[in-house]
Design an enzyme around this catalytic site. Structure first.
Site, mmCIF file in Angstrom:
data_model
loop_
_atom_site.group_PDB
_atom_site.id
_atom_site.type_symbol
_atom_site.label_atom_id
_atom_site.label_comp_id
_atom_site.label_asym_id
_atom_site.label_seq_id
_atom_site.Cartn_x
_atom_site.Cartn_y
_atom_site.Cartn_z
ATOM 1 N N LYS A 165 -34.656 24.566 57.836
ATOM 2 C CA LYS A 165 -35.489 23.671 58.621
ATOM 3 C C LYS A 165 -35.402 22.298 57.992
ATOM 4 O O LYS A 165 -35.322 22.163 56.777
ATOM 5 C CB LYS A 165 -36.964 24.134 58.567
ATOM 6 C CG LYS A 165 -37.310 25.250 59.534
ATOM 7 C CD LYS A 165 -37.941 24.736 60.827
ATOM 8 C CE LYS A 165 -37.768 25.719 61.958
ATOM 9 N NZ LYS A 165 -38.912 26.526 62.271
ATOM 10 N N ASP A 220 -27.145 19.276 38.680
ATOM 11 C CA ASP A 220 -27.816 18.623 39.794
ATOM 12 C C ASP A 220 -29.279 18.985 39.928
ATOM 13 O O ASP A 220 -29.722 20.037 39.493
ATOM 14 C CB ASP A 220 -27.100 18.925 41.124
ATOM 15 C CG ASP A 220 -26.721 20.387 41.279
ATOM 16 O OD1 ASP A 220 -27.469 21.246 40.791
ATOM 17 O OD2 ASP A 220 -25.670 20.659 41.881
ATOM 18 N N ASP A 226 -19.209 28.763 34.419
ATOM 19 C CA ASP A 226 -19.848 27.454 34.451
ATOM 20 C C ASP A 226 -21.369 27.572 34.361
ATOM 21 O O ASP A 226 -22.030 26.754 33.722
ATOM 22 C CB ASP A 226 -19.471 26.708 35.743
ATOM 23 C CG ASP A 226 -18.081 26.097 35.659
ATOM 24 O OD1 ASP A 226 -17.445 26.181 34.586
ATOM 25 O OD2 ASP A 226 -17.630 25.512 36.659
ATOM 26 N N GLY A 227 -21.926 28.619 34.985
ATOM 27 C CA GLY A 227 -23.372 28.796 34.961
ATOM 28 C C GLY A 227 -23.899 28.956 33.543
ATOM 29 O O GLY A 227 -24.974 28.464 33.199
#
Lengths: 255, 255, 255, 255
Positions: free
Chosen positions: A119, A109, A34-35
């Site tokens: 954080k 995305d 997929d990459g």
């Protein structure tokens, strides 16, 4: 497997990330997982070149053609009987001090997230006409329907039909009990403001492959790209089939 | 508050569930809460009549006009300066032994669920071209974007922009770890088969107001209605505002 | 499969729901699925009789002994080398107008939920020393760790180690974005008040097998039972193994 | 607010991270937010010194005494009428090539996660007697009940009563549809193996304050610390009250 070393057109093209092949081409083969298709889409979609994604590793959502099948798919293609799956792509523009400093497109995305130690980062998110509000989280994912089965689903997002014109906004570990993934129309630009006060580095990542550091005060404007990825032999039916086999989608114990 | 007693046109109409007013009308006032607007939409949308939803109780997602504001909204309306929010509605057809036995439309959602003691029911779900598979759950919700903030969000579904053309399929308490809410295009009909073997009564509920018992072997076909609900002064901006105030949407503790 | 036909000790016992066998017994065989073990536990745990759960159907979480294995397990048992898994059970007391009107015990869960058409019910929930607050939902599940893989997990609850002394409180489809499953100590009684105003019938269900109608104003007091279920050859290791095979527990695509 | 400026006992102690005060002390004051109490707990719990957590910033889950109240709490304390809330703490041991290379304790959580760009890491997780399996995720959180309202809840974990003896294991963005948070007894050590093949740096973080890089092949052993944090005036009732006010815990729109 999923390295970016693979790219091919008729016979002679060898792509590397960053090197956008000049074209013109009729067809791009993506040989990998997929990459690799994500890379191929970013390179080929602006040129209007369809992609035949041959899957060299484990089954992929978009790299769905098995090596033994590609010949047969290719012949069907030459005869014009293979439909193209048109997939929404997104663009992200980074604005800093009133200037655009970076832009790129992606098929899966756009992620704005903290780097280093996990954080909380502080984002303000809105559309052109709508207000979503403040996000206190490890980050935010704006995913296409194609990307709904990737990072977004891991963050708790819904599965979205791959040919829809929608963007899924999923917070990553929101420090709130009352946040939910949200689905908005693809023609609504999403504006993510990196607030001035941050206690962590903030990164922009696209398709998990392009990484840009962001600065407090930056604005990331995410909108539909003016082109689409055209995938051969990787339509909606394939998508739902892979959902069952790869993600173990199941409605119940005897399903 | 949310009883069905309310319905008005120019000045004198008093509607009851089931009694569809004949018309023609230019405008329908809905005086009540969200439930009243749902009833008004089922009655008025087929006639192409827009609805001005005046909210008599607590703030609603679709009953968003405060009683003090309605005069002002009405005047803007007469001058033509109030936009209509066009909202997807769904139809459900029940097929039994090859015949259609019931049909109705709705603005929020179609629910197929068990009645009586909470018991798992067995459904098989597919689209016209896609296969979703078996569901072992307390039921299934097919919601419009307008209905995404109602029962569907309680079952874990995403928030969907109210003017999108999408259907959210959310299982109710699925007996599976690997089921997820799903968003599909509104032009994909969804076919829910009530399997032959059931250990509980199965009900079809629309907008939480129309209830039909289902039998094992029944098929419920859910598709986009040929008309839309037209809501006055209840647009996308209102939707996102109500999301914050009514559902306490929050991205974090100081949001 | 999962009917209540309970076969038990020395050779001749034929149990039916409601008929509590008098004893004394040394051992009860449960021949069936998980539902049969639930019945056996409610009958045998108060007598201190351990249960050997032979699984006649598909693999169960607590009915884990295969029919071919039971002989071997039984022999080990006679030699004293089979450990008992001690499992928390719950009691529920219904109080109406100051009087106890019903009480029962269970191994999986106590559920307070709406009956008939899915409708929100109104509950107020607290502990003896703690305040949980109002619930607007289809209902509430108070599950033991043994019951954490049953209805509670379907409602979104966590998996809890089966030998813990904990109660999981999971709302069923809460009409709130900010509710979460909660885990409290087993020695904290949980008090569920059925509020006076309801728009749906309210039911108390225990282990999915015992059903009591509730009335507005009733209080259900849920606390640890004074006895435990003692399961033979159904320990924690079995629990985690079944989690993988039955619920497809998986950490990732190649797991 | 959440800086490490710790003020403590008899009047003259000024703590810094890393500098563990020698004692003996009767009492430690924590002046700050929740982060300050976390530091104080790691320093004082091994010495058996109780902590009076005065909250200088926004309301905290564990820093719950308002500056105006501390005098009154302190006087009650001298008279012996303030109960101590005993809180589970965790220890983590890192083993590399058969040797312990690092160890520390914490009050909130142990996190094993990827650093830099969000990338899936590969972990194998088990208990001493149980098998949890492979995790493909951004990381894993092992939280105490005190920490259940911190990072774990952001990752989707349940709220756990703060005085329980339990550990919550929550995956961070698992690449799986069928993973769930899990609650295990505090006396079950949890062993997290960092698999040999990784595509991202892996970090161990404790209480969000102590950070250690991990290497492929490392094993992190997480178990109950031999001491407890003793918190003054910060008991279970406070915990549930803060849940409502800080996290907006709510059962429904009119709750």
């Amino acid at each position: 497997l999923e390295k970016m070393e693979i790219e091919a057109v008729p016979f002679t093209f060898d792509g590397k990330p960053g090197a956008i092949p000049p074209g013109p081409f009729d067809l791009a083969f993506s040989l990998g997982g997929d990459g690799t298709v994500l890379y191929a889409a970013r390179a080929m979609a602006p040129l209007g070149v369809p992609i035949l994604p041959i899957n060299l590793g484990t089954l992929g959502f978009i790299a769905a053609v098995h090596p033994e099948e590609w010949n047969s798919v290719f012949e069907h293609l030459l005869r014009g009987s293979v439909p193209l799956s048109q997939r929404l792509m997104l663009e992200a523009w980074v604005e800093r001090d009133g200037k655009s400093v970076a832009t790129a497109s992606c098929l899966n995305d756009v992620v704005v997230s903290s780097s280093g130690i996990a954080k909380i980062i502080r984002l303000h998110v809105k559309g052109e006409k709508i207000r979503l509000g403040n996000y206190r989280s490890d980050g935010l994912i704006a995913a296409t329907p194609t990307g709904s089965t990737a990072y977004s689903v891991a963050a708790g997002g819904p599965i979205v039909d791959p040919e829809m014109e929608a963007v899924i906004i999923s917070p990553i570990c929101p420090f709130s009990l009352s946040n939910r993934p949200m689905v908005v129309p693809a023609d609504e630009a999403i504006i993510v403001e990196v607030e001035a006060e941050q206690r962590s580095e903030v990164l922009l990542t696209m398709d998990g492959q392009i990484v840009e550091p962001l600065e407090p005060g930056d604005t990331v404007r995410i909108s539909r790209a003016p082109f689409k990825a055209q995938l051969i032999a990787s339509d909606r039916e394939v998508f739902y089939r892979v959902l069952h086999s790869k993600l173990n989608w199941s409605g119940g114990p005897d399903a």
